[in-house]
Design a protein around this motif. Sequence first.
Motif, short mmCIF file in Angstrom:
data_model
loop_
_atom_site.label_atom_id
_atom_site.label_comp_id
_atom_site.label_asym_id
_atom_site.label_seq_id
_atom_site.Cartn_x
_atom_site.Cartn_y
_atom_site.Cartn_z
N PHE A 254 88.62 125.51 -1.31
CA PHE A 254 87.84 125.41 -0.08
C PHE A 254 87.10 124.08 0.03
O PHE A 254 86.56 123.76 1.10
CB PHE A 254 86.82 126.57 0.00
CG PHE A 254 85.74 126.51 -1.04
CD1 PHE A 254 84.53 125.90 -0.77
CD2 PHE A 254 85.93 127.07 -2.29
CE1 PHE A 254 83.53 125.85 -1.73
CE2 PHE A 254 84.95 127.03 -3.25
CZ PHE A 254 83.74 126.41 -2.97
N ASP A 255 87.08 123.28 -1.05
CA ASP A 255 86.42 121.97 -1.00
C ASP A 255 86.98 121.09 -2.12
O ASP A 255 86.30 120.82 -3.12
CB ASP A 255 84.90 122.12 -1.14
CG ASP A 255 84.17 120.81 -0.85
OD1 ASP A 255 84.83 119.86 -0.39
OD2 ASP A 255 82.94 120.75 -1.07
N PRO A 256 88.21 120.61 -1.98
CA PRO A 256 88.80 119.80 -3.06
C PRO A 256 88.20 118.39 -3.12
O PRO A 256 88.13 117.70 -2.11
CB PRO A 256 90.29 119.75 -2.68
CG PRO A 256 90.30 119.93 -1.19
CD PRO A 256 89.14 120.81 -0.86
N LEU A 257 87.77 118.01 -4.29
CA LEU A 257 87.22 116.68 -4.55
C LEU A 257 86.19 116.29 -3.48
O LEU A 257 86.44 115.40 -2.66
CB LEU A 257 88.33 115.63 -4.61
CG LEU A 257 89.36 115.78 -5.73
CD1 LEU A 257 90.37 114.65 -5.66
CD2 LEU A 257 88.68 115.82 -7.08
N PRO A 258 85.05 116.93 -3.46
CA PRO A 258 84.04 116.59 -2.44
C PRO A 258 83.58 115.15 -2.58
O PRO A 258 83.58 114.58 -3.69
CB PRO A 258 82.90 117.57 -2.74
CG PRO A 258 83.11 118.00 -4.15
CD PRO A 258 84.58 117.98 -4.38
N PRO A 259 83.18 114.50 -1.49
CA PRO A 259 82.72 113.11 -1.56
C PRO A 259 81.51 112.97 -2.48
O PRO A 259 80.67 113.88 -2.58
CB PRO A 259 82.37 112.77 -0.11
CG PRO A 259 83.12 113.76 0.71
CD PRO A 259 83.21 115.00 -0.10
N PRO B 61 79.16 119.02 4.24
CA PRO B 61 80.00 120.15 3.81
C PRO B 61 80.37 121.09 4.95
O PRO B 61 81.44 121.72 4.91
CB PRO B 61 79.12 120.85 2.77
CG PRO B 61 78.17 119.79 2.28
CD PRO B 61 77.91 118.91 3.46
N GLU B 62 79.52 121.20 5.97
CA GLU B 62 79.82 122.11 7.08
C GLU B 62 81.05 121.66 7.87
O GLU B 62 81.70 122.50 8.52
CB GLU B 62 78.62 122.21 8.03
CG GLU B 62 77.38 122.80 7.39
CD GLU B 62 76.51 121.74 6.73
OE1 GLU B 62 75.34 122.03 6.44
OE2 GLU B 62 77.02 120.62 6.51
N ASN B 63 81.37 120.36 7.85
CA ASN B 63 82.50 119.84 8.62
C ASN B 63 83.81 119.92 7.86
O ASN B 63 84.88 119.81 8.47
CB ASN B 63 82.24 118.39 9.01
CG ASN B 63 81.06 118.23 9.95
OD1 ASN B 63 80.68 119.18 10.65
ND2 ASN B 63 80.46 117.06 9.96
N ARG B 64 83.76 120.06 6.55
CA ARG B 64 84.99 119.96 5.77
C ARG B 64 85.95 121.11 6.04
O ARG B 64 87.17 120.94 5.97
CB ARG B 64 84.64 119.92 4.27
CG ARG B 64 83.86 118.67 3.88
CD ARG B 64 83.35 118.76 2.46
NE ARG B 64 82.30 117.76 2.22
CZ ARG B 64 81.50 117.77 1.19
NH1 ARG B 64 81.60 118.73 0.28
NH2 ARG B 64 80.58 116.84 1.05
N ALA B 65 85.41 122.29 6.34
CA ALA B 65 86.29 123.43 6.59
C ALA B 65 87.20 123.17 7.79
O ALA B 65 88.36 123.61 7.79
CB ALA B 65 85.45 124.69 6.83
N PHE B 66 86.70 122.46 8.80
CA PHE B 66 87.54 122.17 9.97
C PHE B 66 88.68 121.23 9.59
O PHE B 66 89.83 121.43 10.01
CB PHE B 66 86.67 121.56 11.07
CG PHE B 66 87.38 121.38 12.38
CD1 PHE B 66 88.04 122.44 12.99
CD2 PHE B 66 87.39 120.16 13.02
CE1 PHE B 66 88.69 122.29 14.19
CE2 PHE B 66 88.04 119.98 14.22
CZ PHE B 66 88.69 121.05 14.81
#
Length: 609
Positions: A536-541, A291-296
């Motif tokens: 901020f996190d659409p459809l997380p893995p 999750p920390e990488n998704r914002a980038f």
Amino acid sequence: MYLLLQLVLLFAQITSEELEDDLSSKEEQADARLKEHNVAEGSNEEPTPEEAEHNGQRDGKGANQPDQTPVLNNKPRKKKKKRKTKKTSAGEALEDDDLEDIDSLLEKIEDTNGLSQESQSGIIADSKPLLYIEHRNLNPENELKRYFGARAVLGDQRPRQRQRQYVRSTWLTAPKNTWPRYSKTGIAMQLVETRRGVQYFTFEHHREYQQVQFKFLDAVESMDPNNIVLLLQMNPYHVDSLLQLSDVCRMQEDQEMARDLVERALYSLECAFHPVFSLTSGSCRLDYRRPENRAFYLALFKHLMFLEKRGCPRTALEFCKLILSLDPENDPLCVLLMIDFLSLRAREYAFLTRMFQEWESHRNLSQLPNFAFSVPLAYFFLSQQEEHSELELSQARERAARLIQLALIMFPSVLMPLLDHCSVQPDARVASHSFFGLNAQISQSPALNQLTSLYVGRTHSLWKDPAVMAWLETNVHEVLRMVDARDPLVEESEHKRKMRYQSAPRNIYRHVILSEMKEATAALPLEVTSQPVMGFDPLPPLDSIISYTRPERTNHPSNESTLSLFFQQVCSNNKAAAGKSEHVFASSTQKFLLHSVSAKGVALGICSV
């Protein structure tokens, strides 16, 4: 052996003498041009003794020796120094012009290097990796200056930039004077491992940043954007808050503020880069499962969308390549569905055709409708460029015709929607034929319908050129001839369509949601539309790697509004509801976000940060 040594020494002596003569002649020419320039400008400087002697002004001795060649000395160095002082004494009248020419000079130097490389190896583009990133192409101002000139783009920004009290060198975006002063946010990047020359990195949240992240999740659950504004007042570089508030501003049609918030999020993340993390090498990876990488990823994608709308397709293409280089195998945001469009808009036809040639064998790019249609279109545009040889133009025309026919046979459902978006009426033969008729669209799977709708909605403007339409019409009739002749390729393509495209992977759904294309969003399946999607996190893995967990909430924030508490009560009372009811609740949440805070309120909240 002794004779050979003498010949070598003699050759070295002759070469050095020729170089000295050549240098002397060039310095004399530069000196003559400089004197002519000074005379034309009416210079009032006193001539040097050497100048007086050369011009016949010293004791009248030089007048009778017009052909005498001056002795090589330091005159050019003195001339350059005097000319430089003259420019500085004249003020800053020529400064803008000199600064304006810096980028063009750098481009000429790079072009020269490319030409020398071509003469030696015959290859220019292939000498660099496919996903190689150039720093100068990440700056949209460089692209705008090529269109409008540096003076029109920068205006009076240069003096303000010289007065900045702090300047941090960044490539993704430049800090602005209106932003709060940056301080460490609690984000860091660590090198996880190195395998086969590829480095794997990850962002990490320190304890203080984790606490801010928990407050952000509380603010999101309150469904009140004012809580996010308050959080940004205390933590002006919290990335997820910046991205979420950017979506609110964009929905309220405040595009300038939305873009500014995304750029600030990118700046915050770039300041946390690892010292060996490289944007240009194409060998640095970030795992989207963390999750920390998704914002980038999301910040780069949103910035890319703003650049494309701003009219900077070349810069947007470079950011698209950057996103793809972070995880080219999994492509979590599925930027492969738009890299062809950006390549065509930026007129980077060689890059698109090269990517298709290198990746087709292991990625099957021809099975994506966007590559199936865009690559032959790129070859067609290449065949219209007169600077290529006749053989190259002929090869491009042949490849374009062959590939567009294969695309029409494989994806016949693309033609009619494409002509409809281009406001083109097909002729009677095409309109009445069943191969391109309504049955072609009805019979295809929902997953394929999403891909075709996304492509048509995004790239239809590129097909409106009359020359492109005439070329397309010729190949459509050729395909109909093949269909009527019962070519085996037609039946084989129909079998592939039925066997493949049963369901789209999660990254395609994520791309459709982020792209916000109406044609493709309407084709999303119920399992996607029935669940709330967070910006901020659409459809997380589904296989996310969680490094820290959020503690359970014990009390509600004290600044919640009555209406938000009512929504939470409704959510808790209907927690077991599923399917369509969740979709209705998500829609009501979005409407509430739109109407609970005015555009003026959001702007005031951000300006006070």
